[in-house]
Structure formats: C-alpha cells, structure tokens
Enzyme design. Structure first.
Site, short mmCIF file in Angstrom:
data_model
loop_
_atom_site.label_atom_id
_atom_site.label_comp_id
_atom_site.label_asym_id
_atom_site.label_seq_id
_atom_site.Cartn_x
_atom_site.Cartn_y
_atom_site.Cartn_z
N ASP A 33 30.08 -26.33 64.34
CA ASP A 33 30.46 -24.94 64.62
C ASP A 33 30.60 -24.83 66.14
O ASP A 33 30.12 -25.68 66.89
CB ASP A 33 29.38 -23.97 64.12
CG ASP A 33 29.93 -22.58 63.85
OD1 ASP A 33 30.10 -22.22 62.67
OD2 ASP A 33 30.22 -21.85 64.83
N LEU A 51 37.16 -25.83 67.40
CA LEU A 51 38.23 -26.37 66.54
C LEU A 51 39.56 -26.47 67.27
O LEU A 51 40.46 -27.20 66.84
CB LEU A 51 38.39 -25.48 65.30
CG LEU A 51 37.22 -25.55 64.30
CD1 LEU A 51 37.24 -24.34 63.38
CD2 LEU A 51 37.31 -26.84 63.49
N GLY A 71 35.40 -23.26 59.13
CA GLY A 71 35.34 -22.76 60.50
C GLY A 71 36.57 -21.96 60.89
O GLY A 71 37.67 -22.19 60.40
N TYR A 135 45.49 -12.95 60.55
CA TYR A 135 44.48 -13.76 59.86
C TYR A 135 45.04 -14.32 58.54
O TYR A 135 44.95 -15.53 58.28
CB TYR A 135 43.24 -12.89 59.61
CG TYR A 135 42.23 -13.46 58.66
CD1 TYR A 135 41.46 -14.56 59.01
CD2 TYR A 135 42.01 -12.87 57.41
CE1 TYR A 135 40.51 -15.07 58.13
CE2 TYR A 135 41.06 -13.37 56.54
CZ TYR A 135 40.32 -14.48 56.90
OH TYR A 135 39.38 -14.98 56.02
N LYS A 139 45.94 -18.27 57.30
CA LYS A 139 45.49 -18.91 56.06
C LYS A 139 46.69 -19.41 55.25
O LYS A 139 46.64 -20.47 54.61
CB LYS A 139 44.64 -17.94 55.23
CG LYS A 139 43.35 -17.52 55.90
CD LYS A 139 42.41 -18.68 56.13
CE LYS A 139 41.04 -18.23 56.65
NZ LYS A 139 40.11 -19.34 56.87
P1 NAI Z 1 31.79 -16.44 59.51
O1 NAI Z 1 32.50 -15.73 60.59
O2 NAI Z 1 30.38 -16.05 59.24
O3 NAI Z 1 31.83 -18.02 59.79
C1 NAI Z 1 32.89 -18.65 60.46
C2 NAI Z 1 32.31 -19.63 61.44
O4 NAI Z 1 33.38 -20.26 62.16
C3 NAI Z 1 31.41 -18.97 62.48
O5 NAI Z 1 30.12 -19.54 62.47
C4 NAI Z 1 32.12 -19.20 63.80
O6 NAI Z 1 31.24 -19.43 64.89
C5 NAI Z 1 32.96 -20.40 63.49
N1 NAI Z 1 34.12 -20.48 64.39
C6 NAI Z 1 34.92 -19.48 64.79
N2 NAI Z 1 35.83 -19.92 65.68
C7 NAI Z 1 35.58 -21.23 65.85
C8 NAI Z 1 36.17 -22.23 66.65
N3 NAI Z 1 37.21 -21.97 67.48
N4 NAI Z 1 35.68 -23.48 66.59
C9 NAI Z 1 34.63 -23.77 65.77
N5 NAI Z 1 34.03 -22.86 64.98
C10 NAI Z 1 34.50 -21.60 65.03
O7 NAI Z 1 32.66 -16.29 58.19
P2 NAI Z 1 32.28 -16.64 56.68
O8 NAI Z 1 32.21 -15.38 55.93
O9 NAI Z 1 31.17 -17.58 56.63
O10 NAI Z 1 33.63 -17.37 56.20
C11 NAI Z 1 33.77 -18.78 56.22
C12 NAI Z 1 35.23 -19.11 55.93
O11 NAI Z 1 35.60 -18.58 54.66
C13 NAI Z 1 36.19 -18.54 56.94
O12 NAI Z 1 37.23 -19.49 57.17
C14 NAI Z 1 36.77 -17.33 56.26
O13 NAI Z 1 38.08 -17.04 56.71
C15 NAI Z 1 36.75 -17.78 54.81
N6 NAI Z 1 36.68 -16.65 53.89
C16 NAI Z 1 35.51 -15.94 53.78
C17 NAI Z 1 35.44 -14.88 52.91
C18 NAI Z 1 34.18 -14.10 52.70
O14 NAI Z 1 34.20 -13.16 51.91
N7 NAI Z 1 33.06 -14.45 53.34
C19 NAI Z 1 36.61 -14.45 52.12
C20 NAI Z 1 37.79 -15.28 52.34
C21 NAI Z 1 37.79 -16.33 53.19
C1 15L Z 2 38.06 -12.32 54.04
O1 15L Z 2 38.93 -13.18 54.15
C2 15L Z 2 37.03 -12.14 55.09
O2 15L Z 2 36.65 -13.36 55.69
C3 15L Z 2 35.77 -11.46 54.57
O3 15L Z 2 35.01 -11.02 55.68
C4 15L Z 2 36.08 -10.27 53.65
O4 15L Z 2 36.59 -9.25 54.36
C5 15L Z 2 37.01 -10.74 52.54
O5 15L Z 2 38.13 -11.45 53.02
C6 15L Z 2 37.51 -9.59 51.67
O6 15L Z 2 38.71 -9.46 51.48
O7 15L Z 2 36.67 -8.84 51.16
#
Ligand code: NAI
Ligand code: 15L
Length: 263
Positions: A33, A51, A71, A135, A139
């Site tokens: 991360d 990244l 990430g 965003y 994706k």
């Molecule tokens: P989060 O924001 O908690 O975790 C993302 C992580 O990526 C963070 O720890 C951040 O420090 C790291 N990051 C950001 N920019 C970076 C960079 N330049 N280099 C390295 N690391 C970096 O988000 P969450 O909820 O854990 O989501 C994880 C993945 O799942 C994301 O890709 C998100 O788009 C995807 N996702 C999540 C959803 C949800 O409901 N939680 C829904 C749809 C997709």
């Molecule tokens: C996502 O892609 C986001 O990472 C998450 O934070 C939520 O907003 C989720 O979609 C959603 O649509 O509920």
C-alpha cells in the site's frame, strides 16, 4: 495453496480484512500500500509502494503466483489523481505480472463501470459499460487492460464489479448492491482457484433480494454467496426515499452520478 500472493491496497478497508481472510489459501502473502500497514506476521511481507511508480510495482510482482489488486483511489477524484493511482497503477500491475510470469490477477473493478444504467435495468456482465465518474472510467480501463493481457499474454483475470462491500448496507441503494466481507472473500477464493478464468467479469454482490445484476455468465467460478441484505431491510427502509427525479435514485451509480465537474 497459492505459493505467494500479492495483495495491493492492503491498508484499506477491504485489504485489512482480506489480509487475514485470504491467509488460509496462501503460503506467503506480500502486502502493499502507499500507506502504512500493521506490522508483518509470519508468512507476510510488507512493501510500501506507490502504484504510479512502475519500477517499484515491478519489484512487487516478482516471485508471485497471483495478484489481488485492490489498491488505488476508491471513489471520485480529479482526473489527474485518478490517472496516477488507478490508470497507471493497474497498467503497472499487469506489466509486472507479465514480466514476472504471474499466472492470474483478480482486479477490483466497480459497479461504477455501469453506473449510468438505470436502476430499473437488469444487467448481465456483457452489457454496455456506462461509467459514471472518472473513477468508473478508470475501472473500465482496468477491465480493458485485463482483457488485453489475456488476449495478448495469456494472463488470466477476473474483474470484480464490486457493488458495496461494507460490514453492513448503509442505505436503501445498498439493499440492492451490498456484498458482505465473507462473500467477497469467497468470490476471490473462487477466482484464485477456478480451473479457467480467461478474463471473467463478475458482479460482486451478496444474495440480495432485488439485484440489478446477474452473474449467469460467470457460473464457471462456482461462487455461491452466503449472505443477503435482507436482515437489514426493515431498518434501512426507515430512511426517507430520495425524490423520484433525483439522479441518485434513477441511476445505479447512486450519488456518484452527481459528482464533479472539478474545474
Ligand atoms: P480503500 O480506500 O479503503 O483502500 C484502497 C487502498 O489503496 C488504500 O489503503 C490506499 O492507501 C491505497 N492506495 C491509494 N492510492 C494508492 C497508490 N497510488 N499507490 C498505492 N496504494 C494506493 O478502499 P476499499 O473500500 O478497501 O476498496 C478496495 C478496492 O475495491 C478499490 O480498488 C475500490 O475501488 C474497489 N471497490 C470497493 C468497493 C467497496 O464497496 N468497498 C466497491 C467497488 C470497488
Ligand atoms: C465503490 O466503487 C466505492 O469504492 C465504494 O466506496 C462504494 O461507494 C461503492 O462503490 C458503492 O457503489 O456503494
């Protein structure tokens, strides 16, 4: 068992959970991360890495059998920020996979790839994409990268169009889109061990009552969700519904469809 798994986004909400929930399926896990992570335990390796840094991401992939790529920026930001973390980030991950012979990648895509479809549509995984944000565009690009690296280099991928992965659904919309952490772990396990992925797109959702999506074309993954948003329905339906003409109520992406512009 996976001999060594790279988990990006390991300091994030999903990454912190998957760090332990995927542990039974891997011998070694490399956690990365841009932010600090909890200290390494037995079988864990920690690498702080941006990244957007191609050389650093290349080193991350070395010696890994598989990658779970979480990430990046997880919601809407300026295009300039999205380019660094998400667009360059996903390309660097696949380049690292190619250069180091990584067999498969599980890519955390998002429902925001299809966020401008209406909530009264029922989508399969081969529907047209209608991203709702920069965003969502990033994706969508990531899904194309996954397809390209399968077609060109034979790297297998699953693109998970995750709905809303949180401990509980937070609002009325998430009654449709929710995915429990338990079901997310199981979906990723299925993607890591399915005999053949090619490039499979799958929606990340629990067994919710009124889904907007079908995974009929991803049945080969063998994913059977165990949870449902139903136990949360009565409480979430006490929240006032949005006005019928609010774009956040009309479109699947919810409030994301109203974000921006950034100038
Ligand atoms: P989060 O924001 O908690 O975790 C993302 C992580 O990526 C963070 O720890 C951040 O420090 C790291 N990051 C950001 N920019 C970076 C960079 N330049 N280099 C390295 N690391 C970096 O988000 P969450 O909820 O854990 O989501 C994880 C993945 O799942 C994301 O890709 C998100 O788009 C995807 N996702 C999540 C959803 C949800 O409901 N939680 C829904 C749809 C997709
Ligand atoms: C996502 O892609 C986001 O990472 C998450 O934070 C939520 O907003 C989720 O979609 C959603 O649509 O509920």
């Amino acid at each position: 068992m996976i001999s060594r798994l790279l988990l990006t986004g390991a300091a994030g909400n999903l990454g912190r959970h998957l760090r332990s929930s995927l542990r039974p399926y891997v011998q070694h896990i490399r956690l990365s991360d841009i932010s600090a992570m909890a200290p390494a335990e037995a079988g864990e390796e920690l690498e702080v890495c941006d990244l957007a840094n191609k050389q650093a991401v290349d080193r991350l992939a070395q010696g890994c059998q598989a990658i779970v790529h979480l990430g990046g920026l997880a919601n809407e930001h300026s295009f300039e920020a999205i380019v660094e973390a998400n667009i360059k980030g996903v390309l660097h991950v696949y380049e690292g996979a190619r250069r180091h012979g990584v067999e498969r990648v599980v890519f955390a895509s998002s429902n925001h790839v299809v966020g401008f479809h209406r909530q009264d549509e029922f989508l399969a995984t081969d529907c047209s994409r209608r991203p709702d944000t920069y965003y969502g565009l990033s994706k969508s690009f990531g899904e194309d990268v996954a397809q390209f690296y399968w077609d060109r280099y034979g790297i297998q991928s699953a693109s998970l169009r995750i709905g809303s992965a949180f401990p509980e659904p937070k609002d009325r919309r998430m009654l449709h889109t929710w995915m429990s952490y338990r079901d997310l772990t199981e979906l990723i396990r299925c993607c890591l061990f399915a005999p053949q992925l090619a490039h499979t797109i799958v929606y990340g959702m629990s067994d919710n009552r009124d889904p907007w999506w079908t995974n009929a074309r991803a049945a080969h993954l063998g994913f059977i969700p165990q949870d449902s948003s139903e136990p949360f329905r009565a409480e979430r339906e006490q929240q006032s519904p949005l006005p019928p003409d609010d774009p956040a109520r009309i479109y699947q992406g919810g409030a994301f469809v109203k974000l921006g512009p950034f100038n």
